[in-house]
Write a protein that holds these residues in place. Structure first.
Motif, PDB file in Angstrom:
ATOM      1  N   PHE A  75       0.849  -1.188   0.000  1.00 59.18           N
ATOM      2  CA  PHE A  75       0.000   0.000   0.000  1.00 59.18           C
ATOM      3  C   PHE A  75       0.881   1.232   0.000  1.00 59.18           C
ATOM      4  CE2 PHE A  75       0.486  -1.183   4.427  1.00 59.18           C
ATOM      5  CZ  PHE A  75       0.645   0.015   5.117  1.00 59.18           C
ATOM      6  N   VAL A  76       0.267   2.399  -0.235  1.00 65.25           N
ATOM      7  CA  VAL A  76       0.993   3.664  -0.285  1.00 65.25           C
ATOM      8  C   VAL A  76       0.599   4.485   0.930  1.00 65.25           C
ATOM      9  CG1 VAL A  76       1.370   5.805  -1.578  1.00 65.25           C
ATOM     10  CG2 VAL A  76       1.090   3.635  -2.792  1.00 65.25           C
ATOM     11  N   GLU A  77       1.596   5.015   1.629  1.00 69.55           N
ATOM     12  CA  GLU A  77       1.359   5.860   2.797  1.00 69.55           C
ATOM     13  C   GLU A  77       2.382   6.988   2.788  1.00 69.55           C
ATOM     14  OE1 GLU A  77       0.149   4.290   6.853  1.00 69.55           O
ATOM     15  OE2 GLU A  77       2.276   4.724   7.137  1.00 69.55           O
ATOM     16  N   ASP A  78       1.898   8.216   2.868  1.00 69.85           N
ATOM     17  CA  ASP A  78       2.772   9.392   2.881  1.00 69.85           C
ATOM     18  C   ASP A  78       3.756   9.395   1.711  1.00 69.85           C
ATOM     19  OD1 ASP A  78       1.570  10.291   5.242  1.00 69.85           O
ATOM     20  OD2 ASP A  78       2.961   9.129   6.481  1.00 69.85           O
ATOM     21  N   ASN A  79       3.242   9.115   0.516  1.00 68.62           N
ATOM     22  CA  ASN A  79       4.050   9.092  -0.712  1.00 68.62           C
ATOM     23  C   ASN A  79       5.178   8.072  -0.688  1.00 68.62           C
ATOM     24  OD1 ASN A  79       2.439  11.077  -1.851  1.00 68.62           O
ATOM     25  ND2 ASN A  79       3.688  12.717  -1.011  1.00 68.62           N
ATOM     26  N   GLN A  80       5.006   7.027   0.115  1.00 72.85           N
ATOM     27  CA  GLN A  80       5.980   5.940   0.157  1.00 72.85           C
ATOM     28  C   GLN A  80       5.255   4.615  -0.020  1.00 72.85           C
ATOM     29  OE1 GLN A  80       7.913   6.525   3.949  1.00 72.85           O
ATOM     30  NE2 GLN A  80       9.520   7.750   3.002  1.00 72.85           N
ATOM     31  N   VAL A  81       5.896   3.677  -0.688  1.00 72.93           N
ATOM     32  CA  VAL A  81       5.328   2.347  -0.878  1.00 72.93           C
ATOM     33  C   VAL A  81       5.684   1.503   0.347  1.00 72.93           C
ATOM     34  CG1 VAL A  81       5.355   0.264  -2.295  1.00 72.93           C
ATOM     35  CG2 VAL A  81       5.533   2.513  -3.378  1.00 72.93           C
ATOM     36  N   VAL A  82       4.657   0.869   0.930  1.00 70.81           N
ATOM     37  CA  VAL A  82       4.854   0.019   2.098  1.00 70.81           C
ATOM     38  C   VAL A  82       4.632  -1.423   1.672  1.00 70.81           C
ATOM     39  CG1 VAL A  82       4.079  -0.499   4.442  1.00 70.81           C
ATOM     40  CG2 VAL A  82       4.019   1.866   3.599  1.00 70.81           C
ATOM     41  N   LEU A  83       5.609  -2.282   1.965  1.00 70.86           N
ATOM     42  CA  LEU A  83       5.553  -3.703   1.643  1.00 70.86           C
ATOM     43  C   LEU A  83       5.528  -4.461   2.958  1.00 70.86           C
ATOM     44  CD1 LEU A  83       5.778  -5.949  -0.542  1.00 70.86           C
ATOM     45  CD2 LEU A  83       8.251  -5.790  -0.249  1.00 70.86           C
ATOM     46  N   VAL A  84       4.439  -5.192   3.211  1.00 70.72           N
ATOM     47  CA  VAL A  84       4.290  -5.942   4.455  1.00 70.72           C
ATOM     48  C   VAL A  84       4.454  -7.419   4.137  1.00 70.72           C
ATOM     49  CG1 VAL A  84       2.785  -6.452   6.415  1.00 70.72           C
ATOM     50  CG2 VAL A  84       2.676  -4.203   5.313  1.00 70.72           C
ATOM     51  N   SER A  85       5.438  -8.025   4.748  1.00 69.35           N
ATOM     52  CA  SER A  85       5.683  -9.442   4.507  1.00 69.35           C
ATOM     53  C   SER A  85       4.782 -10.285   5.404  1.00 69.35           C
ATOM     54  CB  SER A  85       7.149  -9.767   4.775  1.00 69.35           C
ATOM     55  OG  SER A  85       7.443  -9.608   6.150  1.00 69.35           O
ATOM     56  N   PRO A  86       4.634 -11.553   5.065  1.00 73.54           N
ATOM     57  CA  PRO A  86       3.822 -12.422   5.919  1.00 73.54           C
ATOM     58  C   PRO A  86       4.541 -12.706   7.237  1.00 73.54           C
ATOM     59  CG  PRO A  86       4.770 -13.664   4.092  1.00 73.54           C
ATOM     60  CD  PRO A  86       5.127 -12.228   3.879  1.00 73.54           C
ATOM     61  N   PRO A  87       3.807 -13.232   8.239  1.00 71.77           N
ATOM     62  CA  PRO A  87       4.468 -13.598   9.496  1.00 71.77           C
ATOM     63  C   PRO A  87       5.625 -14.546   9.220  1.00 71.77           C
ATOM     64  CG  PRO A  87       2.090 -13.798   9.707  1.00 71.77           C
ATOM     65  CD  PRO A  87       2.382 -13.533   8.256  1.00 71.77           C
ATOM     66  N   GLY A  88       6.722 -14.375   9.906  1.00 72.39           N
ATOM     67  CA  GLY A  88       7.898 -15.206   9.685  1.00 72.39           C
ATOM     68  C   GLY A  88       8.824 -14.622   8.634  1.00 72.39           C
ATOM     69  N   GLU A  89       8.383 -13.540   7.968  1.00 71.10           N
ATOM     70  CA  GLU A  89       9.189 -12.790   7.012  1.00 71.10           C
ATOM     71  C   GLU A  89       9.672 -13.602   5.825  1.00 71.10           C
ATOM     72  OE1 GLU A  89      12.265 -10.869   9.211  1.00 71.10           O
ATOM     73  OE2 GLU A  89      10.852  -9.950  10.586  1.00 71.10           O
ATOM     74  N   LEU A  98       4.583 -13.762  -8.485  1.00 72.22           N
ATOM     75  CA  LEU A  98       5.652 -12.777  -8.609  1.00 72.22           C
ATOM     76  C   LEU A  98       5.265 -11.688  -9.605  1.00 72.22           C
ATOM     77  CD1 LEU A  98       8.458 -11.935  -7.725  1.00 72.22           C
ATOM     78  CD2 LEU A  98       9.387 -13.365  -9.537  1.00 72.22           C
ATOM     79  N   GLY A  99       4.617 -12.066 -10.698  1.00 69.71           N
ATOM     80  CA  GLY A  99       4.119 -11.083 -11.658  1.00 69.71           C
ATOM     81  C   GLY A  99       3.090 -10.163 -11.028  1.00 69.71           C
ATOM     82  N   GLN A 100       2.195 -10.721 -10.186  1.00 64.80           N
ATOM     83  CA  GLN A 100       1.210  -9.903  -9.480  1.00 64.80           C
ATOM     84  C   GLN A 100       1.895  -8.928  -8.533  1.00 64.80           C
ATOM     85  OE1 GLN A 100      -1.212 -12.903  -7.608  1.00 64.80           O
ATOM     86  NE2 GLN A 100      -2.730 -12.836  -9.251  1.00 64.80           N
ATOM     87  N   LEU A 101       2.902  -9.394  -7.796  1.00 66.62           N
ATOM     88  CA  LEU A 101       3.626  -8.529  -6.870  1.00 66.62           C
ATOM     89  C   LEU A 101       4.359  -7.425  -7.624  1.00 66.62           C
ATOM     90  CD1 LEU A 101       4.546  -7.809  -4.025  1.00 66.62           C
ATOM     91  CD2 LEU A 101       6.407  -9.467  -4.294  1.00 66.62           C
ATOM     92  N   ARG A 102       5.000  -7.775  -8.715  1.00 62.88           N
ATOM     93  CA  ARG A 102       5.712  -6.781  -9.532  1.00 62.88           C
ATOM     94  C   ARG A 102       4.747  -5.710 -10.029  1.00 62.88           C
ATOM     95  NH1 ARG A 102       7.298  -9.746 -13.894  1.00 62.88           N
ATOM     96  NH2 ARG A 102       8.877 -10.743 -12.623  1.00 62.88           N
ATOM     97  N   ALA A 103       3.587  -6.131 -10.534  1.00 59.53           N
ATOM     98  CA  ALA A 103       2.593  -5.184 -11.038  1.00 59.53           C
ATOM     99  C   ALA A 103       2.048  -4.309  -9.902  1.00 59.53           C
ATOM    100  CB  ALA A 103       1.456  -5.932 -11.727  1.00 59.53           C
ATOM    101  N   ALA A 104       1.802  -4.903  -8.732  1.00 61.68           N
ATOM    102  CA  ALA A 104       1.300  -4.139  -7.585  1.00 61.68           C
ATOM    103  C   ALA A 104       2.328  -3.094  -7.145  1.00 61.68           C
ATOM    104  CB  ALA A 104       0.970  -5.073  -6.420  1.00 61.68           C
ATOM    105  N   LEU A 105       3.595  -3.475  -7.081  1.00 61.77           N
ATOM    106  CA  LEU A 105       4.650  -2.524  -6.701  1.00 61.77           C
ATOM    107  C   LEU A 105       4.775  -1.421  -7.727  1.00 61.77           C
ATOM    108  CD1 LEU A 105       7.349  -5.001  -5.379  1.00 61.77           C
ATOM    109  CD2 LEU A 105       6.109  -3.284  -4.030  1.00 61.77           C
TER     110      LEU A 105
END
Length: 114
Positions: A75-89, A98-105
């Motif tokens: 998601f985007v917060e304060d003009n920065q992209v935030v990437l939240v990993s799943p539990p356990g990182e 991976l294509g979906q993640l690339r497109a989302a980013l």
């Protein structure tokens, strides 16, 4: 009543707290920058792109090292992209995920630049 205090939606590692219903008028919603309809949407993100509490969020399904279902959230917060990993990182992604993640980013980066 229980309220989940996390984007993870109650998955392991999220905090919960009890909430009592109040008889107070609701607070005004926080200002969220709307997405312009002219913005190009990548078809790979159509199933992962949605709004949560007025915030545009991309949630890409993945797995962890022991094959449990997880999600990477963008998601985007304060003009920065935030990437939240799943539990356990750890996130194990197929080539399609991976294509979906690339497109989302990519979409989030364009939003953050505005």
């Amino acid at each position: 009543m229980e309220f989940v205090d996390s984007f993870a939606g109650g998955h392991a590692g999220t905090a919960t707290r009890a909430v009592r219903p109040a008889m107070v008028s609701p607070a005004p919603a926080p200002a969220v920058r709307p997405v312009t309809p002219a913005a190009a949407v990548d078809p790979r993100t159509a199933s992962v792109r949605h709004y949560e509490g007025g915030q545009l969020v991309w949630r890409v399904q993945c797995g962890d090292l022991i094959s449990r279902e997880r999600a990477v959230t963008v998601f985007v917060e304060d003009n920065q992209v935030v990437l939240v990993s799943p539990p356990g990182e750890t996130a194990r992604l197929t080539s399609g995920q991976l294509g979906q993640l690339r497109a989302a980013l990519n979409e989030a980066a364009k939003m953050a630049e505005r």
